[in-house]
Design a protein around this motif. Sequence first.
Motif, mmCIF file in Angstrom:
data_model
loop_
_atom_site.group_PDB
_atom_site.id
_atom_site.type_symbol
_atom_site.label_atom_id
_atom_site.label_comp_id
_atom_site.label_asym_id
_atom_site.label_seq_id
_atom_site.Cartn_x
_atom_site.Cartn_y
_atom_site.Cartn_z
ATOM 1 N N GLU A 260 0.978 -0.948 0.378
ATOM 2 C CA GLU A 260 -0.401 0.057 -0.271
ATOM 3 C C GLU A 260 0.515 1.196 -0.087
ATOM 4 O O GLU A 260 0.765 2.048 -0.805
ATOM 5 C CB GLU A 260 -0.793 0.016 1.061
ATOM 6 N N ALA A 261 2.055 1.276 1.241
ATOM 7 C CA ALA A 261 2.716 2.523 1.143
ATOM 8 C C ALA A 261 3.510 3.239 -0.426
ATOM 9 O O ALA A 261 3.770 4.757 -0.597
ATOM 10 C CB ALA A 261 4.000 2.362 2.348
ATOM 11 N N THR A 332 -1.113 -3.492 4.655
ATOM 12 C CA THR A 332 -1.026 -1.679 4.392
ATOM 13 C C THR A 332 -0.685 -0.757 5.070
ATOM 14 O O THR A 332 0.688 -1.668 5.474
ATOM 15 C CB THR A 332 -2.856 -1.943 5.554
ATOM 16 N N ARG A 333 -0.610 -0.048 4.903
ATOM 17 C CA ARG A 333 0.749 1.022 5.350
ATOM 18 C C ARG A 333 0.879 0.521 7.006
ATOM 19 O O ARG A 333 1.752 1.113 7.882
ATOM 20 C CB ARG A 333 0.128 2.302 5.570
#
Lengths: 352, 352
Positions: A260-261, A332-333
């Motif tokens: 995600e990042a 995810t982040r």
Amino acid sequence: MAIKPDYIRPLDLRHGRIDMNHGAGGRASLQLIEEVFAAAFDNDFLRQGDDAARLPPPPPGHGLVMATDGHVISPLFFPGGDIGALAVHGTVNDVAMLGATPLYLSASFILEEGLPLADLVRIVRSMAEASRAAGVPVVTGDTKVVEQGKGDGVFIATTGIGALPPGRRIGGAQARPGDVVLVSGTLGDHGVAVLSLRESLAFETTIESDSAALHGLVAALLASVPEGAVRTLRDPTRGGLASTLNEIARQSRAGITLDEAALPIRAQVEAACELLGLDPLYMANEGKLVAVVAPEAADAALAALRAHPLGAQSARIGTVGVDAQHFVQMRTRFGGRRMVDWLSGEPLPRIC
Amino acid sequence: MAIKPDYIRPLDLRHGRIDMNHGAGGRASLQLIEEVFAAAFDNDFLRQGDDAARLPPPPPGHGLVMATDGHVISPLFFPGGDIGALAVHGTVNDVAMLGATPLYLSASFILEEGLPLADLVRIVRSMAEASRAAGVPVVTGDTKVVEQGKGDGVFIATTGIGALPPGRRIGGAQARPGDVVLVSGTLGDHGVAVLSLRESLAFETTIESDSAALHGLVAALLASVPEGAVRTLRDPTRGGLASTLNEIARQSRAGITLDEAALPIRAQVEAACELLGLDPLYMANEGKLVAVVAPEAADAALAALRAHPLGAQSARIGTVGVDAQHFVQMRTRFGGRRMVDWLSGEPLPRIC
């Protein structure tokens, strides 16, 4: 039915409108073709004047590639483009995503009675300009007219033919565990630019559609790595990156994990999506490509993409893995993991 | 937006309807493609599953031919055919009229929300059957959905690619004074069959559309005479025979004289046209061709057409002459002469 007028006035391209006569195959159809379509697309192939075009074949040893796309985008004009340019870019890109060189386009127009000729001229000129800029001529076409209320301004179906170099095998089924997933720039620009104009969603943004022909970017990418190192190319249009990656995972019988990042998303797109309760991963793009490349070629491929004006914000966003269920997942982040499924639920209609 | 359903039920092909989700590029789009389109058109090219198809090129030395046609006929089903079969025949014929062998078709569907899936399935199956009968596979496609009231059931744009043998130069500009004009059968059947269903015109007739793929007939014709003897082939669709001959006269910078007594027209078509105040010369055909041939080849060409099931009622209907104004004229049954102009005035909308 067969009264010969003494004098045919030129079409009133400023104030005139499409009427049913323009689709009837007689004198009015001919006039529309000559004064609007042939005038804008003008080339030797169109000038042959038959119901089909005679074309040089692909170079010896090359295969053919054929792609077709209907375009029904609403509204017809949007920040960064219009249905005419989009119809060129969409089909050129589908041909280019197999690693083929786009050669020719055909265009089928379905016009609604009452359409202002000024709008049609603007669309056709934009289409001709996009076709010239891409170096892919519109070689044959067709026009039909439907009654008011049976269409919506203009629909354009374009078909593209390309030449596939011998031995090239780029496709959705070629991704392998260990491969790297690249994307050629920011996600969701086209979707947000079009949604910003929808009556029910009107909001202010300076985001423009990314609508662009990507065959030059593909050529630069392919020149930078050995043949075979680029496994898959695909433009994440309707359904966005999420749907495209799910297609690839399914075709290649593999899993894909996104980071995600690493996803390049403009702050304005992120903000607009949050406002609307939408996810940029499902927003359409019209000038971006996803490339799945061999791990040893990933750095060179990314550098080649970034060196091209249409790929300056390219990023390495994920990897292909083994997954019997062909899932797409995202780190995810915050260090978690979530599923990135196919688009389902409320659609964003007529985004292309 | 990304909720994974536990179970996807198959489409209800009997009672279901098209909704906006079917055009959104996600799971519902995929399901429609697989259960309706891929199921009917099934072939190795479609099964590649990418956004474009990889195809063998035309044989060495051959040129390419490309034709496209939008189909917006109303109603969708009519005596002797439907929009699906018509979309195959229309484009196969445009390719064949240059003397090329049709190889591949693409299809772009624009569906209206609310369309009964049963209608779509019937159309797609008919299209697949026509494609198989013609030996020209649908190798790639696209589907879009527009809101109810922004389309009209189904529009289909088909594009065809063909292989043009070296040295073949058949086209609208090749007719020369002295050449003979042939037509491959009765005129106006398609137009009358479709008009008989229109609300405002309803009348009873047993006339069926002549919708048919003509590449076999063209091959038989070309095999019967020396290369170069067939100057022009064209299918007189929208605008009918009159418009087609005016196009040829204009492109070839010649005049054409028709012989009214020689025109093959069914008594029922003649009667229906009289009733409606229409002229069979302007009525659309979807399974007929006009051939302009060298005078010395005319008898052999006519015999070859008549020997084929699709050309049994072929006739010699006129000659090409010198005319600086490129007029089409007709010697009437009563010994007079009249102009046969382009279609102008009231059109017959959405006949193909």
